[in-house]
Structures are given as structure tokens and as C-alpha cells.
Design a protein around this motif. Structure first.
Motif, PDB file in Angstrom:
ATOM      1  N   ILE A  78       1.061  -1.334  -9.075  1.00  0.00           N
ATOM      2  CA  ILE A  78       1.353  -2.409 -10.046  1.00  0.00           C
ATOM      3  C   ILE A  78       2.860  -2.663 -10.228  1.00  0.00           C
ATOM      4  O   ILE A  78       3.292  -3.816 -10.174  1.00  0.00           O
ATOM      5  CB  ILE A  78       0.617  -2.180 -11.388  1.00  0.00           C
ATOM      6  CG1 ILE A  78      -0.896  -2.459 -11.194  1.00  0.00           C
ATOM      7  CG2 ILE A  78       1.181  -3.081 -12.487  1.00  0.00           C
ATOM      8  CD1 ILE A  78      -1.748  -2.304 -12.458  1.00  0.00           C
ATOM      9  N   PRO A  79       3.690  -1.626 -10.417  1.00  0.00           N
ATOM     10  CA  PRO A  79       5.119  -1.923 -10.590  1.00  0.00           C
ATOM     11  C   PRO A  79       5.728  -2.649  -9.374  1.00  0.00           C
ATOM     12  O   PRO A  79       6.579  -3.520  -9.539  1.00  0.00           O
ATOM     13  CB  PRO A  79       5.749  -0.536 -10.761  1.00  0.00           C
ATOM     14  CG  PRO A  79       4.640   0.334 -11.276  1.00  0.00           C
ATOM     15  CD  PRO A  79       3.397  -0.193 -10.635  1.00  0.00           C
ATOM     16  N   HIS A  80       5.255  -2.329  -8.185  1.00  0.00           N
ATOM     17  CA  HIS A  80       5.764  -2.931  -6.951  1.00  0.00           C
ATOM     18  C   HIS A  80       5.249  -4.362  -6.811  1.00  0.00           C
ATOM     19  O   HIS A  80       5.948  -5.257  -6.352  1.00  0.00           O
ATOM     20  CB  HIS A  80       5.320  -2.096  -5.756  1.00  0.00           C
ATOM     21  CG  HIS A  80       5.667  -0.659  -5.919  1.00  0.00           C
ATOM     22  ND1 HIS A  80       6.908  -0.174  -5.616  1.00  0.00           N
ATOM     23  CD2 HIS A  80       4.970   0.386  -6.428  1.00  0.00           C
ATOM     24  CE1 HIS A  80       6.941   1.128  -5.912  1.00  0.00           C
ATOM     25  NE2 HIS A  80       5.777   1.481  -6.393  1.00  0.00           N
ATOM     26  N   HIS A  81       4.036  -4.549  -7.198  1.00  0.00           N
ATOM     27  CA  HIS A  81       3.323  -5.807  -7.231  1.00  0.00           C
ATOM     28  C   HIS A  81       4.018  -6.762  -8.232  1.00  0.00           C
ATOM     29  O   HIS A  81       4.214  -7.939  -7.962  1.00  0.00           O
ATOM     30  CB  HIS A  81       1.895  -5.367  -7.628  1.00  0.00           C
ATOM     31  CG  HIS A  81       0.928  -6.320  -8.078  1.00  0.00           C
ATOM     32  ND1 HIS A  81      -0.144  -6.677  -7.322  1.00  0.00           N
ATOM     33  CD2 HIS A  81       0.812  -6.959  -9.254  1.00  0.00           C
ATOM     34  CE1 HIS A  81      -0.894  -7.510  -8.019  1.00  0.00           C
ATOM     35  NE2 HIS A  81      -0.333  -7.699  -9.178  1.00  0.00           N
ATOM     36  N   ALA A 111       0.835  -1.201   0.000  1.00  0.00           N
ATOM     37  CA  ALA A 111       0.000   0.000   0.000  1.00  0.00           C
ATOM     38  C   ALA A 111       0.875   1.258   0.000  1.00  0.00           C
ATOM     39  O   ALA A 111       0.573   2.230  -0.691  1.00  0.00           O
ATOM     40  CB  ALA A 111      -0.932   0.010   1.205  1.00  0.00           C
ATOM     41  N   LEU A 137      -3.488  -4.338  -4.044  1.00  0.00           N
ATOM     42  CA  LEU A 137      -3.676  -3.722  -5.368  1.00  0.00           C
ATOM     43  C   LEU A 137      -4.947  -2.880  -5.401  1.00  0.00           C
ATOM     44  O   LEU A 137      -4.942  -1.740  -5.889  1.00  0.00           O
ATOM     45  CB  LEU A 137      -3.742  -4.837  -6.421  1.00  0.00           C
ATOM     46  CG  LEU A 137      -4.015  -4.457  -7.870  1.00  0.00           C
ATOM     47  CD1 LEU A 137      -2.920  -3.548  -8.407  1.00  0.00           C
ATOM     48  CD2 LEU A 137      -4.107  -5.717  -8.739  1.00  0.00           C
ATOM     49  N   GLY A 190      -4.490   0.175  -2.943  1.00  0.00           N
ATOM     50  CA  GLY A 190      -3.508   1.175  -3.358  1.00  0.00           C
ATOM     51  C   GLY A 190      -3.589   1.612  -4.804  1.00  0.00           C
ATOM     52  O   GLY A 190      -2.954   2.591  -5.196  1.00  0.00           O
ATOM     53  N   GLY A 191      -4.360   0.884  -5.626  1.00  0.00           N
ATOM     54  CA  GLY A 191      -4.556   1.282  -7.015  1.00  0.00           C
ATOM     55  C   GLY A 191      -3.418   0.915  -7.951  1.00  0.00           C
ATOM     56  O   GLY A 191      -2.459   0.248  -7.550  1.00  0.00           O
ATOM     57  N   SER A 192      -3.537   1.387  -9.200  1.00  0.00           N
ATOM     58  CA  SER A 192      -2.602   0.965 -10.243  1.00  0.00           C
ATOM     59  C   SER A 192      -1.171   1.446  -9.992  1.00  0.00           C
ATOM     60  O   SER A 192      -0.245   0.899 -10.573  1.00  0.00           O
ATOM     61  CB  SER A 192      -3.082   1.415 -11.626  1.00  0.00           C
ATOM     62  OG  SER A 192      -3.059   2.813 -11.741  1.00  0.00           O
ATOM     63  N   THR A 193      -0.982   2.437  -9.137  1.00  0.00           N
ATOM     64  CA  THR A 193       0.395   2.855  -8.811  1.00  0.00           C
ATOM     65  C   THR A 193       1.130   1.770  -8.022  1.00  0.00           C
ATOM     66  O   THR A 193       2.340   1.827  -7.896  1.00  0.00           O
ATOM     67  CB  THR A 193       0.461   4.148  -7.965  1.00  0.00           C
ATOM     68  OG1 THR A 193      -0.424   4.001  -6.876  1.00  0.00           O
ATOM     69  CG2 THR A 193       0.111   5.359  -8.777  1.00  0.00           C
ATOM     70  N   ARG A 205       3.909   1.317  -1.127  1.00  0.00           N
ATOM     71  CA  ARG A 205       4.807   1.213  -2.289  1.00  0.00           C
ATOM     72  C   ARG A 205       6.287   1.321  -1.916  1.00  0.00           C
ATOM     73  O   ARG A 205       7.032   2.086  -2.478  1.00  0.00           O
ATOM     74  CB  ARG A 205       4.437   2.278  -3.322  1.00  0.00           C
ATOM     75  CG  ARG A 205       2.992   2.119  -3.773  1.00  0.00           C
ATOM     76  CD  ARG A 205       2.664   2.943  -4.979  1.00  0.00           C
ATOM     77  NE  ARG A 205       2.542   4.336  -4.690  1.00  0.00           N
ATOM     78  CZ  ARG A 205       3.230   5.302  -5.268  1.00  0.00           C
ATOM     79  NH1 ARG A 205       4.101   5.039  -6.205  1.00  0.00           N
ATOM     80  NH2 ARG A 205       3.027   6.545  -4.933  1.00  0.00           N
TER      81      ARG A 205
END
Lengths: 118, 118, 118, 118, 118, 118
Positions: B99-102, B59, B91, B94-97, B61
Motif C-alpha cells: 500500500i505505501p508503494h502503491h 510486488a 496489491l 503483494g498484500g497490504s505491505t 516493493r
């Protein structure tokens, strides 16, 4: 005296959701649907998922999200000890800026415990 | 080919911790100590606490925090299905921001699964 | 007319802290203790530390944290010129999303200056 | 061995600033100008302002900002004890998600101390 | 010399997406789908939506998200003047902590402009 | 019944701005000036810039900023369909923690639509 935060919260949420639905298209509705699906019973229990939602919301310091997940955790039978341990993780991860939110989280929890509401 | 992120991560972490200890006083040491205590077995299991730390980190990031908790979750016997459900909550919260961390979370998980490291 | 934000803030804080103490275990208490220790006189003065806490709180847009540090800075003898320069740094670092918090920071400061409270 | 982070950082910063200037109009230039002005000597010293910039950057977990302010603090004669106390405040305010940034802050500081660069 | 950030970015993204798909269930796939749907032509053009995605990503300081939207904006025919104005808004809203991300945004844009890639 | 949020918001904003002006020096005034300049007509229209400000504010979850940009978007002739699409992007980028802010955004929009205010 502190006002009843749970009742006021639920009432306002209801009124605002009606306004959102008046304007929302398919994508926003899909997001709301997904936001409900990820907390359903699966490999992880709804109780564990409620705690995950609560701690993520505390980390991001979203008061309304915290209150919603506090109510859900209470419904799922989370104990005060379990709640305290989850909130301690959120506090250490997010730091002292989470303290005001963490105070309001315990306030909502206390209201639920005292009134027996769930 | 993607480099081994786990090995590089652990090695750098070690080197940097030595530098931190060279300069840290009592308060910073107390924080590090507390950061370890909140994840210990209690009313909630170390496994659930590992997932809480992971989702809070996603969350917020924080890549290094995510990687650390991915390694801990793997050690605690979290299954791929449980991990996926926890990351789905992170996801959506915290939203699409996120995604890179995910993506990097699943990369680290995959490395642990493939090599059997824990 | 704007209500007295300082008085209401202190009263609610008191009530909520009692609720937190009712549920908190050792880890949360340790965090609260640490949160007080890092602002004590040391190589840096309590005044400089108060300003550091204020600017970090403004950067993270935490209204309650900002108000608390505004009160502490006033007690430590920070002048209006010093406060303005510290808040200008917070504004540039955190951008226009800090403006609403920054307005409420000056409101609390003005209340303290006008009433002579500290 | 850890690479020299300061040298690489300064070189890349230089190259990227040339690209920014190639595209920037008046508003972006004004922002850059303001970003330099708020740290100038005034009611608060440049040293205190450097620490304020550092702690705000740590709270917001911006590695490049942290490194820049670490270099500036070193130039302004901040001691290792003062730095440690400022970073302890940032750590408590921002929580364990600031730890990776805080590690890299001490790494940059250590490089400056060891090489005598400023 | 700065490395080609666009090529490396696309290649890594591809490799990581394969790993994500290996583990993802229905909810994560639905989120990815929704993340693509909200940028489609509608009452607002895909160009305007690309700029909205870019500025939101800059405000949240997500480098990979910024790079992705920079590439999309270039494909949609956004001009350098339009890009500069959008990034100026992101800079003022998010403050100086967005500067490092904003530098890398212009770097990616410059690479696209220089190579004529889209 | 929900109170008129627009009127109360404008009145408080006015009162607080007077307090800010009483204490602000040149740097803060320059920031406020820049915060107004970046939204002026240029290569991008004031309407597109209003939407960019709105989505960036939603991503950063700043209620006062959102309300201000909702009012500005309404003045610029943004339609309910355009607003919905912009808010859907903000929701997907920022995740479910933006939902409470997104509810209040639609509430303010609805008030403007119902009263014909702009």
C-alpha cells in the motif's frame, strides 16, 4: 522421468481448498473473492492480466502461484514467445534466485504444450 | 505540499548513474544492458512489458523501480483505467505491505497526468 | 533415512535445463551466461565468490540456489569451519526464517563430506 | 548536489541507537551482540565477512545495512575492484530491484574514496 | 534533532490517500476495506491484532506499515514491555535486516510516549 | 489422500537438527537459543507470542516455520476462531502469494484438530 506436475497440483489444490473452507470466516472468503475479481476482463484483457499475475508471482518466487498462472495463461491463448518474454522480464527483475521457479514454470508450460491440456 | 517527485527522481538518478559507471566493470554493464533489452517490442508490446515491469516492481516493493515504470507506462500511453487494474493485481498479489508503494505510484502518476509530462 | 539430495538435485536440474533451453530466447540465455560470469576468478577468488553466492542465496531463502552454491563451495575447497562462519552470517542477516534452509544447507554439506563427492 | 550520506547516516544511527537502548531488554541486546560477533576474525577474515554482510544486505535490499557494510568494507581495505565484483554478484542474484540500492552503495563508496574517510 | 515523524507521516498519508481515491476502482476500495476489517475485535482483541499487524510489518520491513501499527498499538494501550517483546520476535524472525526498521519503530514509539499522543 | 504432514515434519526436523549440531559453533548455537527465548512467557503470554511467530512466518512465507508455530499454537490452546483471525491478518498483510502457505497452515491445523495431537 519428471512427474506430471499439473495433475498432482490440481488434485492437491482441490483437497486443500476444502480444508480452508472448513475453517475460513468472512474476511478470508472476501480475500479469495477479490483474488478472483482482479483478473477479470476490464480495461486490460484477461490475457494481459494473466501475464501480470504470472510475472508478479515469479518476482515473489511463489511456485504454486506461478503454476496456477501458467495454467491460466495457457487457457487464455498466450503463445510460447509471449510467455518467454514475460518470464525474461521476471528473471531480470527478480534475479538468479528466480531461476529454480522459472525452470518449474517452463516445465509446467511444456507439460501443457505437450499434452494439449488447458 | 508534496514535492515534485518525478523531477527530483530523474535528477538524482542521473547523478547516481555517473557514479555507478565510474566503478562498473563488464558484468554490471551487461546487466544494465539486459535490463533495457527485456522491455523492447517483441511478441509482447512495449506497453504490456511496461505494465509487467511495474507490477513486478510493486510486488517486490521497490519504490525507485515503480517510479521508473510509472514514467515509462505514461510514455507508452497506458490509460488511468489500465494502470488502476494493473496496480490492483499488484496489491492483491503483494498484500497490504504494498500500500505505501502503491500510494507513491499513484502520486507519481497523478503528477504526470496533471503536468502532462511524459 | 534422508534421501540423497545431491544426486536427485543434479538429475532434475539437468532435465529442467533442457526444457528451459527449448523455449528460451537470447535475453534469457544472456542472463544465464552472466550468472556464470560473475562467479569467475577476478580480484576476488572463486572461493570467496562461491561463499558470496551462498550467503546471498541463504538470505533470499532459495533452496536450489543454496544447494548449488554448497556444491560449488565444496569443489572450491571451502572448509567446514569457513562454511559454518558464512552460514552464521546468513542466519543473523536473514533471521530464523532462514533456519529451515540452513538445515538443508548443512544436510547437503554433510552428504558431500561423507561421500567425498565434489 | 548529493548530500553527504555517510555523515548524516552515522549521526542518525547514533541518535536512534540511544532510543533503542532505552526500551530494549535482554533478548534484543543479545541479538545486537550476536550481530557483532558473526563478523569477527575467524576461519574467514573480517574482510571476507564484511563482503558477505554487504552482499546479503544487497540481496535483501536493506539500504542502511548496505551503507553500514560499505563503511566496514572500506575500513577493512577492500579495493574498488573487489567491491565491484561483490556487488555484481549481489546484482545478478537479486535482480534489477537491487539497482537503486546498488546505486546508493556506489554513492557511499565514492564518498569514502573521495574524502579518504574510513 | 530528529524531526517529528508521526505528524509528518499522518499529513502525507492524508494527502496521498486523496490521490489514491481519485484513481481507485471497486477492487482497490474493497482491499482497503478488508485491510481495516481484519483488525477489528473478534475472537482476538484489537490489541493482539495490532501487535500481529506490527510484527508482520516488521518481518516484511515496511516502514510505513510499522509506523501505522505502532500508532495503533499505542492507542490500544500496549505497554512498552509488551511492545519490546513483540519487536524482539520480529527481530529474531526477520534477522538483522529488520534492525533499521526496528530503530525507526522505537523512535516512533518514543515520540508517542514522550508527547502522550495516541 | 494427503500424507501426515506433522509426523513427517517432526521426524525430518530431528534428523536435520543432528546434522546442524555436528557443524555448528557458538554463534549459531546462540541464535538457536535466542530463537527459543523470545517466545517465553513475559509481558505477553506464550499464546500471543505463538500467534506473533505464526503471522510473521506466514508474512515471510516460510512453510517449515509456519508448521512449527501451528503446532505450538495448538499446544498453547489457541482456538480455531483465533487461528482463523490471525491467518486472515497474515493473508491481508502478505497478499495472495501467502495463499499456498496458508492452505498448508490450515492442513496442519486440521490434522492436529482431527487427531487430537498437540
Amino acid at each position: 522421468m519428471l512427474e506430471s506436475t499439473i495433475d498432482k497440483f490440481m488434485e492437491e489444490r482441490e483437497e486443500l481448498n476444502e480444508i480452508v473452507m472448513k475453517y475460513s470466516g468472512l474476511n478470508i472468503k472476501r480475500f479469495y473473492n477479490l483474488d478472483s475479481r482482479v483478473y477479470r476482463e476490464g480495461a486490460l484483457s484477461t490475457k494481459t492480466k494473466g501475464l501480470l499475475g504470472l510475472v508478479a508471482s515469479l518476482a515473489l518466487r511463489c511456485d504454486d502461484c506461478i503454476k496456477y498462472h501458467i495454467i491460466r495463461c495457457h487457457e487464455e491463448g498466450v503463445t510460447s514467445e509471449e510467455l518467454e518474454e514475460a518470464l525474461a522480464i521476471g528473471l531480470v527483475v527478480g534475479g538468479s534466485t528466480t531461476i529454480p521457479h522459472h525452470r518449474r514454470a517452463f516445465q509446467a508450460w511444456d507439460e501443457l504444450e505437450e499434452t494439449g491440456e488447458s
